[in-house]
Scaffold this active site. Sequence first.
Site, PDB file in Angstrom:
ATOM      1  N   GLU A 464       0.826  -1.219   0.000  1.00 32.77           N
ATOM      2  CA  GLU A 464       0.000   0.000   0.000  1.00 32.77           C
ATOM      3  C   GLU A 464       0.854   1.261   0.000  1.00 32.77           C
ATOM      4  OE1 GLU A 464      -2.760  -0.734  -0.812  1.00 32.77           O
ATOM      5  OE2 GLU A 464      -2.885  -2.791  -0.113  1.00 32.77           O
ATOM      6  N   GLY A 465       1.971   1.224  -0.688  1.00 38.05           N
ATOM      7  CA  GLY A 465       2.835   2.401  -0.800  1.00 38.05           C
ATOM      8  C   GLY A 465       4.050   2.274   0.078  1.00 38.05           C
TER       9      GLY A 465
END
Length: 613
Positions: A464-465
């Site tokens: 997620e990043g």
Amino acid sequence: MSLRATLDFLLYDWLHAEDLTRRTRFTDHSRETFDAVLDTCERIAREKYAPFNRTVDTEEPRLDGDKVILPQATHDAHRAYAESGMLSAAQDYQEGGMQLPYTIEAAANGFFGLASVSIGSALLTKGNANLLLVHGTEMQKAVFARNELNGRFAGTMCLSEPQAGSSLSDIATRAVPDGPDFENDPLGPRYRLTGNKMWISAGDHELTENIVHLVLAKIPGPDGKLIPGTRGISLFIVPKKMVGTDGQLTGVRNDVALAGLNHKLGWRGTTNTLLNFGEGRFPVPSTGAGQAQAGAVGYLVGRPHEGLRCMFHMMNEARIGVGTAAVVLGLAGYYASLDYAKNRPQGRPLGPAGKDPAQPQVRIIEHADVKRMLLAQKSYCEGALALELYCARLVDEQHTADPAVADDARLLLEVLTPIAKSWPSEWCLEANSLAIQVHGGYGYTRDFPVEQYWRDNRLNMIHEGTHGIQAADLLGRKVLMEDGKGLQLLAGRINATIERATNKPDLAADASALAAALQQVGAATKAAWATGVPGEALANAVPYMQAFGHMVLAWIWLDVALVAAAAPAGAAREGRLRAQRFFFHYELPKIGAWLNVVSARDPTCADMPEESF
């Protein structure tokens, strides 16, 4: 101190979650209903998740033909979770939900991550459904979102590609109209997708009747070429199995093929896949009476070329979920190492008496350095838990408060989201490392669970990043957006806590230290952007984020300490105040070193010649 006791303090004594029941949306609730949800989730996690955490770690997903086989325990846990109503807990009544505050939902989901993060709590399914409820058509909501929320379908998000990784502007998956009448499909404009997606969590399994993939792809321009950059990205619903407008399966398999399973360091119980869209293994008939052809059928969500905007609705929720997963994994290691330290005899006290081998050994918790490691874990994890719950409360403020308060909550959440994702994923991982160290050599073996907690938590800095992406988002966008209003809002909240703490003799010095840290971060933000050159400003974005995160956690701890200090004397009160003191004495001073390179726009890393490595 158990997770439940910590949650009760943070929810009710610190965040005053009961006050939410005065809001129109939550008037049917009370502390009793909140506690009932926490009780139910704690019980399911204890009975269906925790006993099988090692099982799902050792019995990884495997292929049997085109099917992914998971342990029976995973099926049982998923069924119990779905039947609990937690998939739709925060949804409207008309969606089959409980209209539960997101603050309570986030807290309750912590029990599942603590018990077995690898089995999971359907984070992506809920995020997928939430996105469709905001951006989908009424038919898409009825057929896909509501069947995800009732447990019939599962959901994923498909962003990364083997050649692109986190660089979404470089994705190559294509979507072309499925025939001349493509816009008139009742499920949405119908396209054919071809391409490959990588690192798809829960990308294939037999836990549910169907899997709803949300896929980013590019629609070619008039010249047949893909539009470069992120402008051309659109979002599509691509079901694993075709569905009718009544929500029932049609018996036709969509052209989505499982190309392989990724075998990870941790989260081994979660299926992680490479998916091929439109390779022709499962050809699907065209609209009308057309002949079966290659290309996965996908239905456009929202308008063309606005896919990334829609997807970020899901990604931001997922980032808070990732942070919470990191927190509870850190807490799992802390609880395990605390128990071990209380029961493991080794060594003797320092001083003359300790040199006498005839003297009995002491438990290792009596050694100062072991206390240091335990206190570090407690300060990292309980502080980060408070941060995640604070962010969850901002979600509720954004959706149910008066417009001005709601807008402040929105902007404050924008600034804090990179920290809510990245800080726990770094420092609660460090807590897991310390838990191994407390166990000594035993911690490095599979005889104790702390090595698995570390392996599971190591993923959270990536998905997620990554850290670098979150840091660039924070310094490159979030602190600057709307002329720096979000940063000003945060500074205002921090200064309000400082003002209250300044009047408490035991906390006044720490209030002064936090004020100095806030000033340092503000000065470093200006210095980083002094030349206006993004390459110079962002060269040290990660040290900036580390310092910013430590400042935020210090603020959270000081705010918590103000409440703890007013509580009755006891072990819980003393533990929280000691953890706050540890963070200020041992951690907050680190920000100076991080911010030095930021303020100087130090080019050491950015200018390093490739050949010199």
